[in-house]
Design an enzyme around this catalytic site. Structure first.
Site, mmCIF file in Angstrom:
data_model
loop_
_atom_site.group_PDB
_atom_site.id
_atom_site.type_symbol
_atom_site.label_atom_id
_atom_site.label_comp_id
_atom_site.label_asym_id
_atom_site.label_seq_id
_atom_site.Cartn_x
_atom_site.Cartn_y
_atom_site.Cartn_z
ATOM 1 N N ASP A 151 30.302 31.874 57.417
ATOM 2 C CA ASP A 151 29.582 32.989 56.784
ATOM 3 C C ASP A 151 28.124 32.695 56.414
ATOM 4 O O ASP A 151 27.688 33.013 55.298
ATOM 5 C CB ASP A 151 30.344 33.460 55.527
ATOM 6 C CG ASP A 151 31.723 34.022 55.859
ATOM 7 O OD1 ASP A 151 32.115 33.952 57.041
ATOM 8 O OD2 ASP A 151 32.399 34.519 54.949
ATOM 9 N N HIS A 163 32.584 43.524 57.312
ATOM 10 C CA HIS A 163 33.399 44.548 56.658
ATOM 11 C C HIS A 163 33.013 45.971 57.074
ATOM 12 O O HIS A 163 31.821 46.274 57.188
ATOM 13 C CB HIS A 163 33.225 44.462 55.136
ATOM 14 C CG HIS A 163 33.633 43.139 54.546
ATOM 15 N ND1 HIS A 163 34.854 42.568 54.784
ATOM 16 C CD2 HIS A 163 32.968 42.290 53.703
ATOM 17 C CE1 HIS A 163 34.934 41.424 54.106
ATOM 18 N NE2 HIS A 163 33.798 41.222 53.454
ATOM 19 N N LYS A 220 35.632 38.457 60.591
ATOM 20 C CA LYS A 220 36.789 38.577 59.693
ATOM 21 C C LYS A 220 36.494 39.601 58.618
ATOM 22 O O LYS A 220 35.330 39.936 58.379
ATOM 23 C CB LYS A 220 37.119 37.210 59.081
ATOM 24 C CG LYS A 220 35.987 36.668 58.217
ATOM 25 C CD LYS A 220 36.245 35.235 57.829
ATOM 26 C CE LYS A 220 35.149 34.711 56.926
ATOM 27 N NZ LYS A 220 35.000 35.427 55.646
ATOM 28 N N CYS A 259 35.236 31.418 50.940
ATOM 29 C CA CYS A 259 35.535 31.381 52.371
ATOM 30 C C CYS A 259 35.606 29.963 52.927
ATOM 31 O O CYS A 259 36.411 29.679 53.809
ATOM 32 C CB CYS A 259 34.548 32.263 53.123
ATOM 33 S SG CYS A 259 34.813 34.005 52.699
#
Ligand code: VGL
Ligand code: ZN
Length: 399
Positions: free
Chosen positions: A13, A53, A115, A160
């Site tokens: 990330d 997202h 993800k 994460c």
């Protein structure tokens, strides 16, 4: 087949929304970027995860009227920390950081796994969603490539990165956290320490990037500068340490052309070669940049020019198929193999005024027998013809 387990770097990330100034800015998150980029060149395989997202994601406080970031709710049966809106699909803040999108030479990113794409469940780990309901595909992708060990870095250590490392351990991968290449959100003071303890308790190793960056980059010995022993007009003899070899004074690269006519004949040339005191059968070839004024000529142009000068054929397209050394014990010469597609005869060939070249068109399925007969007749065969035959047959087969 080699079965040595490979080592992968997982960059978690590293996205603008998690950097200071972003909606979920992790303090010091930007400081890890140079280290992460430097680490990349030390791993056989490098992957990144990307928090990705939909706008209606259930982890956004804004999607739960009356709720604020930091509160914990039940989301489809799982405890969910609520976050500010972040990493919305296709927004600038959800991109990978610019440093990962314009990598320096030597660094490469093999794959990116997204993800958190399902609005009803969050996904901290790069491997599974938070309910371990669906895999992202990362575990299988690594397994297919023979990865047995992973090093994890990126953001954020207490979310994460932590869950990615814990899942890696649960999957049986040897797992290392690179401590100075991660930073924590620290909603509660000490979350960073607790994340590291959890990783260590599950069998993970904790190291600093220096441990990896101090490993030798490759099994490349250090070489001294070459010393000149003697120089001719076209070649010089040099010594590097105790090893003597030769270099060209112009054009250290030779372009070789593998050309097959529309009648499926391989185009070969025969010319006298003083060094071997004989007539030599070779692929058409030329030096890159050996014509005055053409020192910076593109190798494809050199190849096309040589093919036409030597054989009278011109290609519609040249495809670079291989490059490497010719005789690394003797010379630093570098070769490039081109396959010439769509060749047509437009001139006489035969080379320039100093050359005495005979062109041979040899049916592709008779090349072996022809070469053996030529050798029996006293000609010298340049072994690169055999390499050319491989590329000629592959091209003829449409490969
Ligand atoms: C992350 C909170 C929400 C992370 C992602 O990358 O650590 N944290 N989404
Ligand atoms: Zn998220």
């Amino acid at each position: 087949m080699s079965t040595k387990p490979k080592r992968a770097l997982i960059i978690v990330d590293l996205q603008p929304d998690f950097l200071p100034g972003g909606p979920l800015g992790v303090s010091g998150g930007d400081e890890i970027i140079p280290t992460v980029i430097e680490l990349m060149s030390r791993f056989e395989i490098v992957v990144a995860t990307q928090d990705w997202h939909p706008p209606d994601h259930g982890s956004f406080a804004a999607n739960h009227p009356g709720r604020s970031p930091g509160e914990v709710i039940d989301l489809d049966g799982l405890q969910q920390v609520l976050w500010p809106v972040h990493c919305v699909q296709a927004s600038d803040g959800a991109e990978l950081v610019p440093e990962l999108r314009a990598l320096p030479p030597g660094a490469k990113l093999d794959a990116v796994f997204r993800k958190g794409t399902d609005s009803q469940i969050d996904s901290y780990s790069g491997f599974f969603d938070n309910g371990h309901r669906k895999p992202t595909g990362l575990a299988q992708w690594l397994a297919e490539r023979g990865v047995g060990s992973v090093a994890v870095c990126g953001l954020a250590l207490d979310y994460c990165v932590k869950f990615t490392a814990l899942d890696a351990l649960e999957l049986g991968l040897e797992t290392t956290l690179i401590r100075d290449a991660t930073r924590a959100v620290n909603l509660q003071p000490g979350d960073d320490e607790r994340a590291m303890q959890a990783i260590a308790a599950a069998g993970g190793k904790l190291i600093d990037s220096a441990a990896i960056l101090s490993e030798p980059a490759a099994a490349m010995p250090e070489y001294p500068e070459p010393e000149l022993i003697a120089a001719g007009k076209w070649l010089r003899l040099v010594r590097r340490g105790r090893w003597e070899y030769c270099q060209r004074t112009v054009g250290g690269t030779a372009a070789l052309i593998v050309a097959v006519t529309s009648d499926n004949e391989l185009i070969l040339v025969e010319q006298p070669r003083p060094a071997v005191a004989g007539m030599c059968i070779e692929l058409p070839a030329g030096l890159v940049g050996d014509n005055a004024g053409s020192e910076h000529e593109a190798p494809e142009l050199a190849a096309a020019r040589e093919l036409e000068e030597e054989t009278g054929y011109t290609p519609t397209r040249l495809e670079l198929v291989a490059q490497g050394t010719s005789s690394p014990g003797l010379s630093d010469e570098h070769l490039i193999f081109y396959v010439a597609h769509g060749v047509t005869k437009i001139g006489p060939g035969g080379g320039d005024a100093h050359e005495d070249i005979t062109v041979h068109l040899v049916p592709l399925d008779e090349v072996e027998a022809w070469l053996i007969a030529q050798q029996a007749a006293g000609r010298v065969i340049d072994l690169k013809v055999w390499s050319g035959l491989y590329f000629a047959r592959r091209a003829a087969a449409g490969g």
